[in-house]
Design a protein around this motif. Sequence first.
Motif, short mmCIF file in Angstrom:
data_model
loop_
_atom_site.label_atom_id
_atom_site.label_comp_id
_atom_site.label_asym_id
_atom_site.label_seq_id
_atom_site.Cartn_x
_atom_site.Cartn_y
_atom_site.Cartn_z
N GLN A 256 0.85 -1.20 0.00
CA GLN A 256 0.00 0.00 0.00
C GLN A 256 0.88 1.25 0.00
OE1 GLN A 256 -2.37 0.64 3.55
NE2 GLN A 256 -3.90 1.79 2.41
N TYR A 257 0.43 2.27 -0.71
CA TYR A 257 1.15 3.56 -0.76
C TYR A 257 0.22 4.65 -0.25
CZ TYR A 257 4.28 0.82 -3.61
OH TYR A 257 5.12 -0.18 -4.03
N ASN A 258 0.83 5.76 0.13
CA ASN A 258 0.07 6.91 0.64
C ASN A 258 -0.45 7.74 -0.52
OD1 ASN A 258 0.81 6.48 3.49
ND2 ASN A 258 2.87 6.92 2.74
N THR A 259 -1.58 8.37 -0.30
CA THR A 259 -2.12 9.30 -1.29
C THR A 259 -2.47 10.60 -0.56
OG1 THR A 259 -4.39 8.51 -1.02
CG2 THR A 259 -3.08 7.48 -2.75
N GLN A 260 -2.30 11.72 -1.28
CA GLN A 260 -2.60 13.02 -0.69
C GLN A 260 -2.98 13.99 -1.80
OE1 GLN A 260 0.89 15.10 0.69
NE2 GLN A 260 -0.29 16.30 2.17
N LEU A 261 -4.12 14.62 -1.66
CA LEU A 261 -4.50 15.66 -2.61
C LEU A 261 -3.67 16.90 -2.29
CD1 LEU A 261 -8.39 15.33 -2.79
CD2 LEU A 261 -6.77 15.09 -4.70
N THR A 262 -2.88 17.35 -3.27
CA THR A 262 -2.06 18.54 -3.03
C THR A 262 -2.81 19.82 -3.40
OG1 THR A 262 -1.05 18.30 -5.21
CG2 THR A 262 0.11 17.30 -3.34
N ASP A 263 -3.78 19.68 -4.24
CA ASP A 263 -4.75 20.75 -4.53
C ASP A 263 -5.98 20.07 -5.13
OD1 ASP A 263 -4.35 20.39 -7.32
OD2 ASP A 263 -2.73 21.86 -7.34
N ALA A 264 -6.87 20.83 -5.71
CA ALA A 264 -8.13 20.25 -6.19
C ALA A 264 -7.97 19.29 -7.36
CB ALA A 264 -9.09 21.38 -6.58
N THR A 265 -6.83 19.38 -8.05
CA THR A 265 -6.67 18.56 -9.27
C THR A 265 -5.41 17.71 -9.29
OG1 THR A 265 -5.62 20.41 -10.41
CG2 THR A 265 -8.01 20.18 -10.67
N HIS A 266 -4.69 17.66 -8.19
CA HIS A 266 -3.45 16.88 -8.19
C HIS A 266 -3.37 15.95 -6.99
CE1 HIS A 266 -2.42 20.14 -11.00
NE2 HIS A 266 -1.73 19.18 -11.60
N LEU A 267 -3.02 14.70 -7.30
CA LEU A 267 -2.91 13.66 -6.28
C LEU A 267 -1.46 13.21 -6.18
CD1 LEU A 267 -4.51 11.68 -4.36
CD2 LEU A 267 -4.33 10.04 -6.27
N ARG A 268 -0.91 13.28 -4.99
CA ARG A 268 0.45 12.79 -4.77
C ARG A 268 0.36 11.35 -4.27
NH1 ARG A 268 4.32 14.29 0.23
NH2 ARG A 268 6.22 13.21 -0.48
N VAL A 269 1.18 10.48 -4.84
CA VAL A 269 1.27 9.07 -4.41
C VAL A 269 2.71 8.87 -3.94
CG1 VAL A 269 1.07 6.67 -5.13
CG2 VAL A 269 -0.46 8.40 -6.11
N PHE A 270 2.86 8.37 -2.71
CA PHE A 270 4.22 8.27 -2.18
C PHE A 270 4.35 7.15 -1.17
CE2 PHE A 270 3.27 10.45 1.88
CZ PHE A 270 2.04 11.03 1.57
N SER A 271 5.61 6.70 -0.97
CA SER A 271 5.92 5.62 -0.03
C SER A 271 5.77 6.12 1.40
CB SER A 271 7.34 5.12 -0.22
OG SER A 271 7.51 4.60 -1.52
#
Length: 142
Positions: free
Chosen positions: A127-142
């Motif tokens: 499983q990886y982390n997800t985070q909305l950085t703004d309304a249109t961008h999703l960050r996926v990270f370890s």
Amino acid sequence: MTRKDFFAKVGFGAAVVLVPTCIGGLASSCSGEDEGSPTPAPTNVDFTLDISTGTLAVNGGFLVHSGIVVARTNTGEFLAVSASCTHQGTNVNYNASGNKFICPNHGAQFNSTGVVTQGPASSNLTQYNTQLTDATHLRVFS
Ligand code: FES
């Protein structure tokens, strides 16, 4: 109907029934062509996706990016797990109605965090982390 006619029809019917069974069997046991190895789960992951368009713009959509399947649930949450099935490496698909990942090759299933819920896979997806950085961008990270 003569005995010959009967067996001619039954024989044909049996062939019709057996052919799809054998074809279905090709996926798991008649051939070794589908056997592969799982790709190791990506490490040091950190990328950003534009979710304003494409499959992640709508609830229930998913895509595979850099060896990771990123999905948007029916309630709008984002999930990210390693894409390579831990059985033989086929990329898993996201099933929005069941909120789970399913391997199309032999049917292994994983819950929304990547934990195996049905074999033949015996190891979890990462499983990886997800985070909305703004309304249109999703960050996926370890
Ligand atoms: S590759 Fe066999 S269940 Fe996924």
